[in-house]
Write an enzyme that holds these catalytic residues in place. Structure first.
Site, PDB file in Angstrom:
ATOM      1  N   HIS A  97       6.534   2.161  11.336  1.00 22.20           N
ATOM      2  CA  HIS A  97       7.339   3.237  10.527  1.00 22.20           C
ATOM      3  C   HIS A  97       6.016   4.245  10.056  1.00 22.20           C
ATOM      4  CE1 HIS A  97       9.383   5.807   7.734  1.00 22.20           C
ATOM      5  NE2 HIS A  97       9.952   5.043   8.202  1.00 22.20           N
TER       6      HIS A  97
ATOM      7  N   LEU B  51       0.525  -1.194   0.063  1.00 26.84           N
ATOM      8  CA  LEU B  51      -0.327  -0.111  -0.076  1.00 26.84           C
ATOM      9  C   LEU B  51       0.965   0.938  -0.145  1.00 26.84           C
ATOM     10  CD1 LEU B  51      -3.365   1.319   0.246  1.00 26.84           C
ATOM     11  CD2 LEU B  51      -2.423   0.731   2.608  1.00 26.84           C
TER      12      LEU B  51
END
Length: 369
Positions: free
Chosen positions: A252, A149
């Site tokens: 992240h 994604l």
């Protein structure tokens, strides 16, 4: 990319309520080999750590060809990989990408670490301690995986990330036999601006004698070497450097929003983390995914010039229920007991006609019913 589509599509707004100010076309479609150059350009904005979309033309070309072939062969297979493109503004610009592996065994066993805790006690010293360890595991079947994604940084003002992510579930809902009972999502782990991952430096680099980028490249073709070279003994977290321990199971910063979307869809955190950059792994039964569970199918009763009440309705994610020529978009619909009315522009985007059935679901999990 086909002809330019001129329409009056849905105006998206961010979760903070800030409108983009423009009305624009957004469509999800299968990717093809012709998307290689636009894809390379798109992920050029991604920085470090997007391991499933490496900045390697040969790897990307292979993945696009595999996806193109997968969309041509409907049915159960352990070797299906699907990549979806998000096109914007009616001009065919590639602004996002997402993917699905029908089975995690496409590139061989999927290696992960399982985090375990063990309480140690000493009656003599009247003290206890909690020991955390990482155990190497190789997942080989029973899981599909959503992956890859990525949305252009300048397009992250609205709900496009949610649309890009959830549209995959409409495709899965219509073709459940092509997927496994469980769906996993490995979140991007923490990699610094220089491309260094402290976990890999402390663990993986010691076992495999290579840097992070080389290991990531090799893993796109095969993962058997990881199982062959990794020792069977557990890794004690307390023996790792502090900077390596602190990133274990951390997402992240650029992937935090994607993780929140999946948790609202019913995905839960697990005791598993990625073996490369130690990002968290989320999991859900496929039947419990909100978009799949809440989606319905409806017959298109008529395609109208304008859908009344469009400005007051929540946008729906719509799809045409096809396999090879899958299409998904955001639009308003007017529901009745017998079916739905959609705009002519929406029908054009989905490539459907009156009398066909489409699948639809709410974009936001809070707008159920």
């Amino acid at each position: 990319m086909g002809s330019t589509i001129i329409m009056t599509p849905w105006p998206l707004s961010s979760s903070a309520g800030n409108s983009l100010g423009d009305r624009f076309v957004m469509i999800i479609r299968p990717m093809t080999s012709k998307d290689l150059d636009p894809l390379i350009q798109l992920i050029g904005h991604s920085g470090h750590g997007l391991t499933s979309l490496p900045k390697n033309p040969d790897v990307l070309s292979k993945r696009l060809k595999a996806s193109e072939q997968s969309f041509q062969k409907k049915g159960k297979s352990d070797a299906n990989e699907f990549l979806f493109a998000l096109e914007g503004d009616g001009d065919g610009e590639l602004i996002g990408v997402s993917g699905i592996y029908s089975s995690i065994g496409i590139y061989g066993p999927n290696p992960v670490y399982e985090i375990r805790e063990r309480k140690m006690a000493s009656a003599e010293l009247n003290t206890t301690s909690l020991i955390k360890t990482l155990h190497f595991k190789s997942l080989k079947k029973g899981f599909s995986e959503i992956c890859s994604l990525y949305l252009h940084p300048q397009r992250r003002k609205a709900e496009l990330g949610r649309f890009l992510s959830l549209s995959r579930f409409l495709f899965m809902a219509d073709h459940l036999r092509s997927f496994e009972p469980f769906v996993m999502a490995q979140m991007r782990g923490v990699v610094d601006e220089a491309g260094e991952n402290h976990f890999w430096s402390a663990v993986g680099a010691k076992f495999f004698k290579m840097d992070f980028s080389k290991a990531d490249h090799l893993a796109m073709n095969s993962r058997q070497w990881i199982e062959d070279l990794h020792p069977p003994d557990p890794i004690y977290l307390d023996l790792l450097p502090l900077e390596a321990r602190t990133v274990i199971g951390q997402t992240h910063p650029k992937t935090t929003a994607a993780a929140k979307i999946l948790k609202r869809e019913g995905f839960s955190e697990t005791d598993f983390v990625g073996i490369f950059e130690s990002g968290p792994i989320l999991l859900s039964e496929i039947d419990n995914i909100r978009t799949i569970q809440d989606s319905i199918t409806a017959k298109v009763l008529e395609c109208l010039d304008v859908i009344e009440g469009e400005e007051n309705e929540a946008p729906r994610i719509l799809s045409n229920r096809r396999y090879t020529d899958f299409r998904s978009c955001l639009a308003s619909v007017k529901r009745t007991d017998k079916g739905v009315f959609i705009s002519k522009e929406t029908a054009h985007l989905l490539q459907v006609n009156r009398g066909e059935k489409i699948r639809l679901s709410f974009l936001n999990a809070v707008e159920r019913g």
